[in-house]
Design an enzyme around this catalytic site. Structure first.
Site, PDB file in Angstrom:
ATOM      1  N   TYR A  54       1.016  -1.333   0.157  1.00 18.49           N
ATOM      2  CA  TYR A  54      -0.116  -0.009  -0.038  1.00 18.49           C
ATOM      3  C   TYR A  54       0.829   1.265   0.108  1.00 18.49           C
ATOM      4  O   TYR A  54       0.672   2.527   0.511  1.00 18.49           O
ATOM      5  CB  TYR A  54      -0.900   0.112   1.114  1.00 18.49           C
ATOM      6  CG  TYR A  54      -2.110  -1.011   1.026  1.00 18.49           C
ATOM      7  CD1 TYR A  54      -3.087  -0.614  -0.195  1.00 18.49           C
ATOM      8  CD2 TYR A  54      -2.652  -1.812   1.760  1.00 18.49           C
ATOM      9  CE1 TYR A  54      -4.011  -1.496  -0.367  1.00 18.49           C
ATOM     10  CE2 TYR A  54      -3.720  -2.492   1.820  1.00 18.49           C
ATOM     11  CZ  TYR A  54      -4.421  -2.329   0.661  1.00 18.49           C
ATOM     12  OH  TYR A  54      -5.735  -3.104   0.439  1.00 18.49           O
ATOM     13  N   PHE A  62      -5.613   7.283   6.485  1.00 17.28           N
ATOM     14  CA  PHE A  62      -6.115   5.761   7.080  1.00 17.28           C
ATOM     15  C   PHE A  62      -4.995   4.976   6.906  1.00 17.28           C
ATOM     16  O   PHE A  62      -5.193   3.652   7.074  1.00 17.28           O
ATOM     17  CB  PHE A  62      -7.407   5.494   6.218  1.00 17.28           C
ATOM     18  CG  PHE A  62      -7.147   5.510   4.627  1.00 17.28           C
ATOM     19  CD1 PHE A  62      -6.392   4.502   3.737  1.00 17.28           C
ATOM     20  CD2 PHE A  62      -7.680   6.468   3.954  1.00 17.28           C
ATOM     21  CE1 PHE A  62      -6.374   4.602   2.549  1.00 17.28           C
ATOM     22  CE2 PHE A  62      -7.457   6.835   2.436  1.00 17.28           C
ATOM     23  CZ  PHE A  62      -6.905   5.661   1.828  1.00 17.28           C
ATOM     24  N   ARG A  90     -11.621  -6.010 -11.405  1.00 15.50           N
ATOM     25  CA  ARG A  90     -11.784  -4.711 -10.968  1.00 15.50           C
ATOM     26  C   ARG A  90     -13.504  -4.353 -10.924  1.00 15.50           C
ATOM     27  O   ARG A  90     -14.142  -4.198 -10.065  1.00 15.50           O
ATOM     28  CB  ARG A  90     -11.338  -3.481 -11.474  1.00 15.50           C
ATOM     29  CG  ARG A  90      -9.554  -3.426 -11.025  1.00 15.50           C
ATOM     30  CD  ARG A  90      -9.271  -3.013  -9.856  1.00 15.50           C
ATOM     31  NE  ARG A  90      -9.753  -1.781  -9.404  1.00 15.50           N
ATOM     32  CZ  ARG A  90      -9.313  -1.115  -8.299  1.00 15.50           C
ATOM     33  NH1 ARG A  90      -8.756  -1.784  -7.457  1.00 15.50           N
ATOM     34  NH2 ARG A  90      -9.657   0.397  -7.909  1.00 15.50           N
ATOM     35  N   THR A  96     -14.706   0.886  -4.434  1.00 15.36           N
ATOM     36  CA  THR A  96     -14.234   0.703  -3.168  1.00 15.36           C
ATOM     37  C   THR A  96     -14.895   0.718  -2.038  1.00 15.36           C
ATOM     38  O   THR A  96     -14.727  -0.143  -1.015  1.00 15.36           O
ATOM     39  CB  THR A  96     -12.838   1.839  -3.076  1.00 15.36           C
ATOM     40  OG1 THR A  96     -12.110   1.922  -4.085  1.00 15.36           O
ATOM     41  CG2 THR A  96     -12.013   1.652  -1.917  1.00 15.36           C
ATOM     42  N   ARG A 107     -17.924  -6.777  -3.494  1.00 17.65           N
ATOM     43  CA  ARG A 107     -18.181  -5.871  -2.589  1.00 17.65           C
ATOM     44  C   ARG A 107     -19.625  -5.418  -2.245  1.00 17.65           C
ATOM     45  O   ARG A 107     -20.084  -5.194  -1.391  1.00 17.65           O
ATOM     46  CB  ARG A 107     -17.348  -4.481  -2.659  1.00 17.65           C
ATOM     47  CG  ARG A 107     -15.809  -4.911  -2.516  1.00 17.65           C
ATOM     48  CD  ARG A 107     -15.008  -3.595  -3.127  1.00 17.65           C
ATOM     49  NE  ARG A 107     -13.538  -3.710  -2.720  1.00 17.65           N
ATOM     50  CZ  ARG A 107     -12.558  -3.037  -3.007  1.00 17.65           C
ATOM     51  NH1 ARG A 107     -12.906  -2.088  -4.226  1.00 17.65           N
ATOM     52  NH2 ARG A 107     -11.229  -3.205  -2.847  1.00 17.65           N
ATOM     53  N   ASN A 117     -13.549  -4.069   2.996  1.00 13.01           N
ATOM     54  CA  ASN A 117     -14.166  -4.179   1.748  1.00 13.01           C
ATOM     55  C   ASN A 117     -13.800  -5.537   1.079  1.00 13.01           C
ATOM     56  O   ASN A 117     -13.833  -5.755  -0.378  1.00 13.01           O
ATOM     57  CB  ASN A 117     -14.187  -3.136   0.964  1.00 13.01           C
ATOM     58  CG  ASN A 117     -12.360  -2.689   0.559  1.00 13.01           C
ATOM     59  OD1 ASN A 117     -11.709  -3.499   0.879  1.00 13.01           O
ATOM     60  ND2 ASN A 117     -12.224  -1.525  -0.116  1.00 13.01           N
ATOM     61  N   HIS A 120      -9.134  -7.389  -2.648  1.00 15.09           N
ATOM     62  CA  HIS A 120      -8.099  -6.380  -3.401  1.00 15.09           C
ATOM     63  C   HIS A 120      -8.099  -6.836  -4.941  1.00 15.09           C
ATOM     64  O   HIS A 120      -7.720  -8.291  -4.925  1.00 15.09           O
ATOM     65  CB  HIS A 120      -6.967  -6.375  -2.512  1.00 15.09           C
ATOM     66  CG  HIS A 120      -5.660  -5.382  -3.544  1.00 15.09           C
ATOM     67  ND1 HIS A 120      -5.884  -4.332  -3.674  1.00 15.09           N
ATOM     68  CD2 HIS A 120      -4.940  -6.212  -4.353  1.00 15.09           C
ATOM     69  CE1 HIS A 120      -4.594  -4.037  -4.678  1.00 15.09           C
ATOM     70  NE2 HIS A 120      -4.210  -5.351  -4.921  1.00 15.09           N
ATOM     71  N   GLU A 131       2.683  -5.824  -7.974  1.00 12.66           N
ATOM     72  CA  GLU A 131       2.152  -6.512  -6.859  1.00 12.66           C
ATOM     73  C   GLU A 131       2.399  -8.038  -7.131  1.00 12.66           C
ATOM     74  O   GLU A 131       2.480  -8.685  -6.100  1.00 12.66           O
ATOM     75  CB  GLU A 131       0.468  -6.354  -6.857  1.00 12.66           C
ATOM     76  CG  GLU A 131       0.281  -5.023  -6.403  1.00 12.66           C
ATOM     77  CD  GLU A 131      -0.965  -4.441  -6.386  1.00 12.66           C
ATOM     78  OE1 GLU A 131      -1.946  -5.352  -6.975  1.00 12.66           O
ATOM     79  OE2 GLU A 131      -1.368  -3.339  -6.265  1.00 12.66           O
TER      80      GLU A 131
HETATM   81  P1  RTP Z   1      -7.762  -2.092  -2.810  1.00  7.72           P
HETATM   82  O1  RTP Z   1      -6.532  -1.268  -3.070  1.00  7.72           O
HETATM   83  O2  RTP Z   1      -7.650  -2.489  -1.543  1.00  7.72           O
HETATM   84  O3  RTP Z   1      -7.969  -3.025  -3.720  1.00  7.72           O
HETATM   85  O4  RTP Z   1      -9.134  -1.145  -3.009  1.00  7.72           O
HETATM   86  P2  RTP Z   1      -9.116   0.226  -4.052  1.00  7.72           P
HETATM   87  O5  RTP Z   1      -8.018  -0.081  -5.033  1.00  7.72           O
HETATM   88  O6  RTP Z   1     -10.563  -0.039  -4.416  1.00  7.72           O
HETATM   89  O7  RTP Z   1      -9.084   1.407  -3.387  1.00  7.72           O
HETATM   90  P3  RTP Z   1      -7.765   2.075  -2.819  1.00  7.72           P
HETATM   91  O8  RTP Z   1      -8.286   3.639  -3.238  1.00  7.72           O
HETATM   92  O9  RTP Z   1      -6.407   1.532  -3.601  1.00  7.72           O
HETATM   93  O10 RTP Z   1      -7.588   2.191  -1.325  1.00  7.72           O
HETATM   94  C1  RTP Z   1      -7.162   1.098  -0.759  1.00  7.72           C
HETATM   95  C2  RTP Z   1      -7.817   0.690   0.711  1.00  7.72           C
HETATM   96  O11 RTP Z   1      -7.851   1.873   1.547  1.00  7.72           O
HETATM   97  C3  RTP Z   1      -9.099   1.660   2.135  1.00  7.72           C
HETATM   98  N1  RTP Z   1      -9.657   3.157   2.109  1.00  7.72           N
HETATM   99  N2  RTP Z   1     -10.029   3.779   3.176  1.00  7.72           N
HETATM  100  N3  RTP Z   1     -11.497   5.780   4.943  1.00  7.72           N
HETATM  101  C4  RTP Z   1     -11.195   5.968   3.480  1.00  7.72           C
HETATM  102  O12 RTP Z   1     -11.555   6.897   3.027  1.00  7.72           O
HETATM  103  C5  RTP Z   1     -10.615   4.936   2.733  1.00  7.72           C
HETATM  104  N4  RTP Z   1     -10.164   5.065   1.541  1.00  7.72           N
HETATM  105  C6  RTP Z   1      -9.783   3.922   1.134  1.00  7.72           C
HETATM  106  C7  RTP Z   1      -9.957   0.777   1.615  1.00  7.72           C
HETATM  107  O13 RTP Z   1     -10.081  -0.328   2.471  1.00  7.72           O
HETATM  108  C8  RTP Z   1      -9.383   0.478   0.263  1.00  7.72           C
HETATM  109  O14 RTP Z   1      -9.588  -0.817  -0.376  1.00  7.72           O
HETATM  110 MG    MG Z   2      -6.192   0.188  -4.419  1.00  9.08          MG
END
Ligand code: RTP
Ligand code: MG
Length: 152
Positions: A54, A62, A90, A96, A107, A117, A120, A131
């Site tokens: 990450y 966060f 995706r 998300t 999700r 959620n 990933h 990754e």
């Molecule tokens: P991921 O990387 O986990 O597959 O999720 P994603 O691409 O859909 O979303 P991303 O923007 O990469 O964010 C990674 C993870 O961070 C958490 N998150 N929390 N509190 C918040 O506003 C917030 N925003 C993101 C989420 O668990 C997200 O999966």
């Molecule tokens: Mg992501």
């Protein structure tokens, strides 16, 4: 398979999904879609691996909670392969925030809050390459399926 659109993507069932017994349900959705499982393992994630995975979110408020969550209990990590696998995964995951994710998506059907959620998936070819190398330095397997003539 010489098709240029054939891709590999990194996917994981997050700790909440593993704890809730959703690994089989989630893997089954990807398998039924036609994506090919070429690597898979249960991983107790170290702080170092979580922070590397990450890294793009290092400055976000966060970030600490994200690392704490992903290291809290095992995740199920896999590499899926197929035509446009990155975008297809995706789309199947949904937005998300599970509250906004469409019904029918993983999700949307199985998640409730943004912090937990369920799943990933890599968000671009560059992320997928990074990754996959990070989580599977041992690489993926190569094998033929009898259905490969019908699926990409
Ligand atoms: P991921 O990387 O986990 O597959 O999720 P994603 O691409 O859909 O979303 P991303 O923007 O990469 O964010 C990674 C993870 O961070 C958490 N998150 N929390 N509190 C918040 O506003 C917030 N925003 C993101 C989420 O668990 C997200 O999966
Ligand atoms: Mg992501």
């Amino acid at each position: 398979m010489e098709d240029m659109a054939r891709e590999q993507t990194f996917v994981m069932v997050k700790p909440d999904g593993v704890q809730r017994g959703l690994v089989g349900e989630i893997v089954a959705r990807f398998e039924r879609k036609g994506l090919k499982l070429v690597a898979a393992k249960l991983v107790q994630v170290s702080k170092e691996l979580a922070e590397a995975h990450y890294a793009e979110h290092r400055e976000r408020p966060f970030f600490g909670e994200l690392v704490q969550f992903i290291t809290s209990s095992p995740v199920f990590a896999m590499i899926l392969e197929g035509e446009n696998a990155i975008a297809v995964v995706r789309a199947m995951m949904g937005k998300t925030n599970p509250a906004e994710a469409a019904p029918g998506t993983i999700r949307g059907d199985l998640g409730l809050t943004i912090g937990m959620n369920v799943v990933h998936g890599s968000d671009s070819p560059e992320s997928a390459k990074r990754e996959i190398e990070l989580w599977f330095p041992e690489g993926a397997l190569t094998y033929d399926r009898t259905v490969d003539a019908w699926l990409a």
